[in-house]
Design an enzyme around this catalytic site. Structure first.
Site, PDB file in Angstrom:
ATOM      1  N   LYS A  71      38.174  45.578  35.519  1.00 36.06           N
ATOM      2  CA  LYS A  71      37.985  46.524  33.480  1.00 36.06           C
ATOM      3  C   LYS A  71      36.322  46.796  33.969  1.00 36.06           C
ATOM      4  O   LYS A  71      35.997  47.894  33.606  1.00 36.06           O
ATOM      5  CB  LYS A  71      38.307  45.752  31.860  1.00 36.06           C
ATOM      6  CG  LYS A  71      37.958  46.763  31.128  1.00 36.06           C
ATOM      7  CD  LYS A  71      38.735  46.088  29.990  1.00 36.06           C
ATOM      8  CE  LYS A  71      38.884  44.369  29.269  1.00 36.06           C
ATOM      9  NZ  LYS A  71      37.228  44.373  29.841  1.00 36.06           N
ATOM     10  N   THR A  73      34.201  46.284  35.964  1.00 38.30           N
ATOM     11  CA  THR A  73      33.574  47.471  37.284  1.00 38.30           C
ATOM     12  C   THR A  73      34.165  49.409  37.280  1.00 38.30           C
ATOM     13  O   THR A  73      33.759  49.863  37.082  1.00 38.30           O
ATOM     14  CB  THR A  73      34.200  46.573  38.033  1.00 38.30           C
ATOM     15  OG1 THR A  73      33.945  45.526  38.772  1.00 38.30           O
ATOM     16  CG2 THR A  73      34.138  47.396  39.124  1.00 38.30           C
ATOM     17  N   ARG A  94      28.859  45.372  26.360  1.00 36.43           N
ATOM     18  CA  ARG A  94      28.768  44.088  25.951  1.00 36.43           C
ATOM     19  C   ARG A  94      27.856  43.248  26.620  1.00 36.43           C
ATOM     20  O   ARG A  94      28.176  43.099  28.296  1.00 36.43           O
ATOM     21  CB  ARG A  94      29.769  43.678  25.149  1.00 36.43           C
ATOM     22  CG  ARG A  94      30.908  43.557  23.928  1.00 36.43           C
ATOM     23  CD  ARG A  94      32.095  43.380  24.005  1.00 36.43           C
ATOM     24  NE  ARG A  94      33.266  43.032  25.563  1.00 36.43           N
ATOM     25  CZ  ARG A  94      33.518  42.533  25.778  1.00 36.43           C
ATOM     26  NH1 ARG A  94      33.881  41.039  24.680  1.00 36.43           N
ATOM     27  NH2 ARG A  94      34.255  41.675  27.064  1.00 36.43           N
ATOM     28  N   LYS A 105      34.731  32.289  33.757  1.00 41.26           N
ATOM     29  CA  LYS A 105      34.919  34.362  34.257  1.00 41.26           C
ATOM     30  C   LYS A 105      34.241  34.320  35.350  1.00 41.26           C
ATOM     31  O   LYS A 105      33.877  35.659  35.596  1.00 41.26           O
ATOM     32  CB  LYS A 105      35.086  34.299  32.955  1.00 41.26           C
ATOM     33  CG  LYS A 105      35.521  36.003  32.786  1.00 41.26           C
ATOM     34  CD  LYS A 105      35.361  36.673  31.085  1.00 41.26           C
ATOM     35  CE  LYS A 105      36.319  37.128  31.306  1.00 41.26           C
ATOM     36  NZ  LYS A 105      34.937  38.539  31.636  1.00 41.26           N
ATOM     37  N   ALA A 273      36.770  39.110  22.637  1.00 41.59           N
ATOM     38  CA  ALA A 273      38.117  39.802  22.506  1.00 41.59           C
ATOM     39  C   ALA A 273      39.614  38.729  21.768  1.00 41.59           C
ATOM     40  O   ALA A 273      39.884  39.629  21.185  1.00 41.59           O
ATOM     41  CB  ALA A 273      38.491  41.065  22.958  1.00 41.59           C
ATOM     42  N   PHE A 301      38.760  42.254  27.174  1.00 36.33           N
ATOM     43  CA  PHE A 301      40.666  41.278  27.974  1.00 36.33           C
ATOM     44  C   PHE A 301      42.120  42.754  27.539  1.00 36.33           C
ATOM     45  O   PHE A 301      40.974  43.591  27.932  1.00 36.33           O
ATOM     46  CB  PHE A 301      40.784  39.904  26.876  1.00 36.33           C
ATOM     47  CG  PHE A 301      40.180  38.754  27.174  1.00 36.33           C
ATOM     48  CD1 PHE A 301      39.865  37.879  28.579  1.00 36.33           C
ATOM     49  CD2 PHE A 301      39.286  38.930  26.344  1.00 36.33           C
ATOM     50  CE1 PHE A 301      38.858  37.031  29.052  1.00 36.33           C
ATOM     51  CE2 PHE A 301      38.494  37.142  26.094  1.00 36.33           C
ATOM     52  CZ  PHE A 301      38.307  36.616  27.117  1.00 36.33           C
ATOM     53  N   PHE A 381      42.113  47.098  46.160  1.00 33.90           N
ATOM     54  CA  PHE A 381      42.798  46.637  47.285  1.00 33.90           C
ATOM     55  C   PHE A 381      43.006  46.757  48.716  1.00 33.90           C
ATOM     56  O   PHE A 381      43.804  47.454  49.157  1.00 33.90           O
ATOM     57  CB  PHE A 381      43.095  44.820  46.990  1.00 33.90           C
ATOM     58  CG  PHE A 381      42.318  44.346  45.379  1.00 33.90           C
ATOM     59  CD1 PHE A 381      42.075  42.834  45.685  1.00 33.90           C
ATOM     60  CD2 PHE A 381      42.235  44.984  44.302  1.00 33.90           C
ATOM     61  CE1 PHE A 381      41.026  42.385  44.337  1.00 33.90           C
ATOM     62  CE2 PHE A 381      41.714  43.901  43.398  1.00 33.90           C
ATOM     63  CZ  PHE A 381      41.475  42.368  43.290  1.00 33.90           C
ATOM     64  N   TRP A 409      34.262  49.523  43.022  1.00 32.85           N
ATOM     65  CA  TRP A 409      34.079  48.308  43.901  1.00 32.85           C
ATOM     66  C   TRP A 409      32.922  48.650  45.453  1.00 32.85           C
ATOM     67  O   TRP A 409      32.627  47.756  45.360  1.00 32.85           O
ATOM     68  CB  TRP A 409      35.631  47.286  43.420  1.00 32.85           C
ATOM     69  CG  TRP A 409      34.503  46.021  44.043  1.00 32.85           C
ATOM     70  CD1 TRP A 409      34.430  44.926  42.984  1.00 32.85           C
ATOM     71  CD2 TRP A 409      34.461  45.440  45.752  1.00 32.85           C
ATOM     72  NE1 TRP A 409      33.546  43.408  43.908  1.00 32.85           N
ATOM     73  CE2 TRP A 409      33.817  43.974  44.860  1.00 32.85           C
ATOM     74  CE3 TRP A 409      34.822  45.526  46.516  1.00 32.85           C
ATOM     75  CZ2 TRP A 409      33.448  43.032  46.211  1.00 32.85           C
ATOM     76  CZ3 TRP A 409      34.431  44.758  47.909  1.00 32.85           C
ATOM     77  CH2 TRP A 409      33.996  43.776  47.524  1.00 32.85           C
TER      78      TRP A 409
END
Length: 556
Positions: A71, A73, A94, A105, A273, A301, A381, A409
């Site tokens: 998210k 990224t 954030r 994480k 969140a 999230f 991917f 990415w």
């Protein structure tokens, strides 16, 4: 492929003064923290506040899985892509918490070629905002215990103390502690608790405050305890407001850094969140809207948590009007929701994709309930197949959503142009009809039931005796008109993290509730959610190091 930290460390950053100049920000409006970080002055807001707002785009995601969604990224890459297209764009994020950085994480700077830099600074101490919030929180705790020790003129009931200490670290042994042991002069012995800094009400207050006056007003409303008569005792009554505000003076100012492609990034505040409201600061978002034509922001999230709170709490309280939502998913995560084990996600599996895509479907439906147009994007991917892409694309378009692949990415802004074009088409052709999910005047129980049914897909909510009693008390005190901030696992639409996909036939179990009067919302604790996480068996801290030249490794 290089690691995220290797890519970030090889980046050639522009001096932050040059990044700021691209948005019309002069040197006098920057408070520098070295060459590549700065805070924006209060005077800048006075200069730009009457400008028209740019467009506001929220990036959210399906429920997180071990397969990863990307998210942040996507948020970074989308901002970079708008720059490639010649659009004046800025992103608003954030700040990361140290807990996840050293836990499981990782950080929150994006990934690959869609990152904000300096990555190590952002993920570690940054400009000291979290330290200031932690200090202000714990100052209030110290003043509270000192007041009881020095005669307790307010009649505070030590059995009804609400305020908890905090630390910006995952530290499970601090969840439940005893303080005041020792001699009489060491304070009253009582049970106490710690929360992680990002769950502190002061974090929420900082992120929702418009200015110093608003900040102090909100700090004063914090309910720290109840007296023996059952009446609330506030931070203002403890004369704590001025000293807390002094600690938060610099933290209140938004931070400016840059992406790998020199797009500006306002990174400020960082409530979780799953246990808080999950959005960056109102000040950063409002400032960004005055500086750029398009602002790309994110909420924590999945959309059932971060996006719902962004739309129902932040936008409601701040008067913001989002123009579009980008919903991020991956083929791998959808197959995981369809029951495929983590080690088998690379194989094409349309049957599992069909089972797991119901999670994406529910999030699309939820976002559409707020009247905001939705663009779905897949973080690509190398193992994805054309058949899987075609299935998801048709699925989304059949539900009235634009669709685009994202390759940010691997390719940075260039890999996000297809997505940026879809977002621009949406902004130009689908005007937002944004509205909140429930009215202020609805009862707290009805608000919780509305979220449970409409957003989570539950049959409703059940309330433990402690929760029912707490909600009645909150309404009796006059806080029934506040929005509700649900504290719930991020891994499922339900309050049971093992229920993947789109669960049905379940109830949301509310075990307790409390009012964050300064922040302006009521927190409902569901399931087994905790406000102080713990570290995993093998924390990320095991792999982080720094060499003799000061180069950090292992951070991600």
């Amino acid at each position: 492929m290089k690691s995220d930290i290797e890519i970030a460390q090889e980046a050639v950053m522009q001096p932050i003064k040059e990044v700021a100049a691209a948005y019309g920000i002069g040197e006098d409006d920057l408070e520098l923290y070295g060459k590549y970080k700065a805070k924006l002055t209060d005077e800048l807001w006075e200069q730009v506040k009457d400008r028209p707002n740019g467009k506001l785009v929220l990036v959210t995601a399906i429920n997180p899985t071990p397969a990863g969604e990307g998210k942040t990224t996507t948020t970074v890459g989308l901002g970079e892509a708008f720059g490639k297209m010649g659009k004046k764009a800025i992103i608003a994020l954030r700040e990361p918490s140290l807990g996840p950085c050293f836990g499981v994480k990782g950080g929150a700077a994006g990934g690959g070629y869609a990152q904000v830099v300096p990555m190590e600074d952002l993920n570690l101490h940054f400009t000291g905002d979290f330290h200031a919030i932690t200090s202000a929180n714990n100052l209030l705790a110290a003043l509270l215990d000192n007041h009881i020790q020095q005669g307790n003129a307010l009649g505070i009931d030590p059995r009804q103390i609400q305020w908890k200490r905090c630390v910006d670290m995952n530290d499970r042994v601090l969840r439940n502690i005893v303080v005041g042991l020792g001699a009489k002069g060491d304070g009253m012995v009582r049970e106490d608790h710690f929360v992680i800094t990002v769950a502190s009400e002061i974090m929420a207050i900082l992120c929702l405050a418009d200015n110093m006056e608003d900040l102090k007003n909100r700090l004063g409303k914090i309910i720290v305890a109840y007296n023996f008569a059952g009446e609330p005792v506030t931070a203002e009554q403890l004369h704590a407001v001025g000293s807390m505000a002094a600690l938060l003076k610099e933290a209140l100012k938004p931070n400016l850094i840059q992406t790998l492609e020199h797009t500006g990034a306002l990174v400020h505040g960082g409530p979780f969140a799953n246990i808080a409201h999950g959005c960056n600061s109102v000040r950063a978002t409002k400032t960004a809207l005055k500086l750029a034509d398009v602002v790309v922001t994110e909420a924590g999230f999945g959309a059932d948590l971060g996006a719902e709170k962004f739309l129902d709490i932040k936008c409601r309280k701040a008067g913001l009007k989002p123009d579009a939502v980008v919903l991020v998913a991956t083929v791998r995560a959808l197959k995981y929701n369809g029951g495929v084990p983590k080690d088998q996600l690379s194989a094409e599996n349309l049957e599992a994709l069909e089972k797991g895509i119901v999670n994406l479907e529910k999030h699309i439906e939820n976002l559409q309930k707020f009247g905001v147009p939705v663009v779905v994007t897949l973080n690509s991917f190398i193992s994805d197949t054309e058949a899987e892409y075609a299935y998801i694309k048709k699925f989304c378009e059949d539900r009235g959503c634009e669709f685009a692949l994202s390759e940010v990415w691997a390719k940075g802004g260039e890999g996000g142009i297809a997505l940026a074009e879809k977002v621009m088409e949406t902004l130009e052709n689908k005007p937002t009809q944004y509205h909140v999910l429930y009215p202020d005047e609805m009862s707290l129980k009805d608000k919780i039931n509305t979220i449970a049914k409409e957003i989570y897909g539950a049959d409703g909510a059940s309330f433990a005796p402690a929760a029912a009693k707490a909600l009645k008390r909150i309404e009796d005190m006059g806080f029934g008109n506040l929005p509700v901030c649900m504290a719930k696992t991020q891994y499922s639409l339900s309050d049971d993290q093992t229920k993947l996909g789109r669960p049905a036939g379940f109830t949301i179990n509310v075990r307790d509730a409390y009012v964050s009067a300064g922040a302006g919302f009521v927190v409902a604790l569901t399931g087994s959610i905790m406000t102080m996480p713990g570290l995993p068996k093998k924390p990320a801290a095991d792999s982080i190091d720094v060499d003799e030249n000061g180069k950090i490794t292992g951070l991600f």
